[in-house]
Enzyme design. Structure first.
Site, short mmCIF file in Angstrom:
data_model
loop_
_atom_site.label_atom_id
_atom_site.label_comp_id
_atom_site.label_asym_id
_atom_site.label_seq_id
_atom_site.Cartn_x
_atom_site.Cartn_y
_atom_site.Cartn_z
N TYR A 55 29.89 26.46 34.58
CA TYR A 55 29.85 25.15 35.20
C TYR A 55 29.71 24.02 34.16
O TYR A 55 29.99 22.87 34.47
CB TYR A 55 28.70 25.05 36.21
CG TYR A 55 28.85 25.97 37.41
CD1 TYR A 55 29.99 26.73 37.60
CD2 TYR A 55 27.84 26.06 38.37
CE1 TYR A 55 30.12 27.58 38.69
CE2 TYR A 55 27.97 26.91 39.47
CZ TYR A 55 29.11 27.66 39.62
OH TYR A 55 29.24 28.50 40.71
N LYS A 58 28.48 41.14 34.20
CA LYS A 58 29.75 41.84 34.36
C LYS A 58 30.13 42.36 32.98
O LYS A 58 31.19 42.03 32.42
CB LYS A 58 30.79 40.89 34.96
CG LYS A 58 32.10 41.54 35.34
CD LYS A 58 32.06 42.35 36.63
CE LYS A 58 33.39 43.08 36.85
NZ LYS A 58 33.36 43.92 38.07
N ASP A 113 29.29 42.60 41.17
CA ASP A 113 29.92 43.00 42.42
C ASP A 113 29.07 44.05 43.15
O ASP A 113 28.89 44.00 44.36
CB ASP A 113 31.38 43.47 42.22
CG ASP A 113 31.56 44.42 41.06
OD1 ASP A 113 30.66 44.53 40.20
OD2 ASP A 113 32.62 45.08 40.99
N ASP A 148 24.42 31.36 41.41
CA ASP A 148 24.81 30.46 42.49
C ASP A 148 25.25 31.27 43.71
O ASP A 148 24.79 31.07 44.83
CB ASP A 148 25.96 29.57 41.99
CG ASP A 148 26.38 28.51 42.99
OD1 ASP A 148 25.62 28.25 43.95
OD2 ASP A 148 27.47 27.93 42.82
N ASP A 156 22.68 32.23 47.11
CA ASP A 156 23.07 31.80 48.46
C ASP A 156 23.27 33.01 49.37
O ASP A 156 22.86 32.98 50.53
CB ASP A 156 24.33 30.92 48.41
CG ASP A 156 23.98 29.49 48.04
OD1 ASP A 156 22.79 29.11 48.19
OD2 ASP A 156 24.87 28.73 47.62
MG LIG Z 1 25.05 27.32 45.76
MG LIG Z 2 34.39 45.26 42.15
#
Ligand SMILES: [Mg+2]
Ligand SMILES: [Mg+2]
Lengths: 365, 365
Positions: free
Chosen positions: B141, B186, B218, B242, B246
């Site tokens: 970001y 990751k 994931d 983020d 959420d």
């Molecule tokens: Mg958010």
């Molecule tokens: Mg995956």
């Protein structure tokens, strides 16, 4: 129609579940007067053992002359300590890259008979029928990356063309589904997402029959849990799609039943179950072949345009489950479980029954 | 202890819920012999209206001389069409950046009395007590980003030092919680994740009392649904945090009750409800003040080291809910709902009752 299908059984339960899917495909060919030719190739650990490569040239050639590829699963403890280039999973990355399969399709559909296994309340999971369309060959996972002593970076880069082709796929899919596309991005923060959103806005003019909404990725991660049946087609870039498709895969409780497709624009595609190679149950003949069979149905629909045949398979699978036929992974406590072969034969019986009732309808018309 | 608290009510229901939290803080000060001085400032839309900036210098100064900041909420339809620099949400980004608040703490704890509102089966949601620690000032970001005619890119970059300080925060938090850190990355694909994992591995030697596990993002997105009570502290970079925070916020059904903190290493911090400014119910005196009150409790714990006082508030909130006292957002069909002030007074009565029972205990000792 005459079609050549490359079958890559792979490792673990891969050979068992692809055998089941091939059996169903052969029945479909017979009933609907198609000719399916099957060629076989090695991938993953099996290919490493025989040919020192997780995706050998022989396999690439066999797939290259086929109309579509059916894959079982790759991997297992035997190869877990191999160097990175000789890991079975590299075979999957290699085949997707070799054939330019940029669109990963991951449908998630609630099976009423299995809702009790969902982590969600049954009324939340019921009615879920969504398809995540993930860009598979670009973005953060493939951008320039490097490491210095004290820093590391990765680059999320997309071209207008890469976005266009995946977004078009999503629109085309929505058109033959429920006509809704949710495009997921982080356009309030990322430049690449702003380009993504721009392309979606440009493309939508050509699809007046499709409704489009934009959703931020964090908000989508919430809504997949609070209101998953609101989604039809969800299209997103590689990394967001990686996270969201795995999140979505567990909401209906049918993770072991989920098929997938990796396709490109000319109809060629790779079809494989989402589940892994299940080394603990491999060779026992008890694996659940539903995901492989449903992957074969996706192949009929998306590579061969055989909608009727695909729907017949999906309906048969659903009916067999509703009749209470279960493989061990889904059997209720105390309930009898069927072997892979027994369960596959139930699907085949059901397909025959469907066909008979169609014949009867015809004879009365 | 004497502490100065800057209160930034903001927009919508912000003033109502911060008023409730301040009332609770005043009671805490009285009961535990602290002196809390409150200073007030403008932020968000209110600050745009009065001072043409979502985070004016006056507010920055007031916060700069305080020990911690309590914020209500920002935003509303009035400012939705403002240019980007005059959007209320910019006030949040600006205050975090101005004070270098690099660690975002998002606890999610199941409230037994509210489990029926969870999208998850109650047995899945029960017992959830996790804290997501999100890096807030680096990563994708904030990295270099640009746009050409046909391309767009964003850069995910982290330095060893940025990773170190957030990972240390997570270890410190785990130490006073259940002693487990799940580091999410990751690392099978991203260079920045490989550096992240390396730093976690280096740091863990200093925390032999904390168990560490690494999880791919994931896979974490799946497990937050299938087994959320397995998590204690989850630490991750900005974008993954983020999405995951959420996602986690909806699993217990208590989204409207969730507090948050954005802190740095010296104890200074910003405390705010996760919920928004609720423009549709603003000014009606019916907003649920629980998230603001619980944010005040976090302030006591993390900025002032007042664990007993923080726990007293949390216990009182839980008890009041178990007693069936509800604001309109949580009221059961047909059940009477309390106003913001009535509900706050219930919490205050409960805090008084707890104190009385402690006094009785003392008198018998
Ligand atoms: Mg958010
Ligand atoms: Mg995956």
């Amino acid at each position: 129609m005459e079609k050549t299908i490359a079958v890559l059984p792979g490792d673990g339960i891969g050979p068992e579940v692809t055998r089941a899917a091939v059996k169903v495909l052969k029945l479909i060919a017979r009933r609907y007067q198609h000719e399916f030719n099957f060629s076989y190739g090695l991938i993953g650990g099996a290919a490493i053992d025989a040919l020192d490569s997780p995706f050998p040239k022989e396999t690439a050639d066999a797939c290259g002359t086929a109309d579509a590829v059916l894959l079982g699963a790759v991997g297992g403890p035997k190869w877990d300590n191999n160097p990175s280039e000789l890991r079975p999973e590299k075979g999957l990355l290699a085949i997707r890259k070799h054939f330019g399969l940029f669109a990963n399709l991951r449908p998630v559909k609630a099976v009423p008979a299995l809702l009790s296994a969902s982590p969600l309340k049954e009324e939340k999971a019921a009615g879920v029928d969504l398809m995540i369309v993930r860009e598979l060959t670009g973005g953060l996972y493939f951008g320039e990356k490097a490491r210095t002593a004290d820093d590391a970076y990765d680059t999320l880069v997309y071209s207008r063309e890469e976005i266009s082709r995946i977004v078009e796929q999503a629109f085309e899919l929505a058109r033959v589904r429920r006509g809704k596309v949710t495009s997921v991005d982080k356009a309030n923060v990322l430049e690449s997402s702003r380009l993504w959103r721009e392309v979606v806005e440009e493309k939508k003019a050509a699809y007046p029959d499709v409704t489009v909404e934009h959703q931020l990725v964090d908000s989508c991660a919430m809504k997949l849990i609070t209101d998953p049946s609101a989604f039809d087609v969800v299209v997103t870039e590689n990394m967001f799609g990686d996270i969201l498709s795995d999140e979505a895969s567990v909401i209906t409780g049918s993770l072991g039943m989920l098929p997938s497709a990796s396709i490109r624009t000319d109809g060629f595609g790779l079809y494989e179950p989402v589940h892994g190679s299940g080394p603990d149950i491999a060779g026992k003949g008890i694996a659940n072949p539903a995901a492989a069979i449903l992957s074969a149905a996706m192949m009929l629909r998306y590579s061969f345009g055989m909608e009727t045949e695909a729907a017949a398979i999906e309906e048969a699978v659903q009916t067999v489950l509703e009749d209470g036929c279960r493989t061990a992974d889904l059997a209720e406590a105390g309930g009898r479980s069927l072997t892979t072969e027994e369960w596959t034969d139930k699907v085949i019986e059901q397909l025959d029954a469907e066909a008979v009732s169609e014949d009867i309808m015809f004879s009365y018309m």
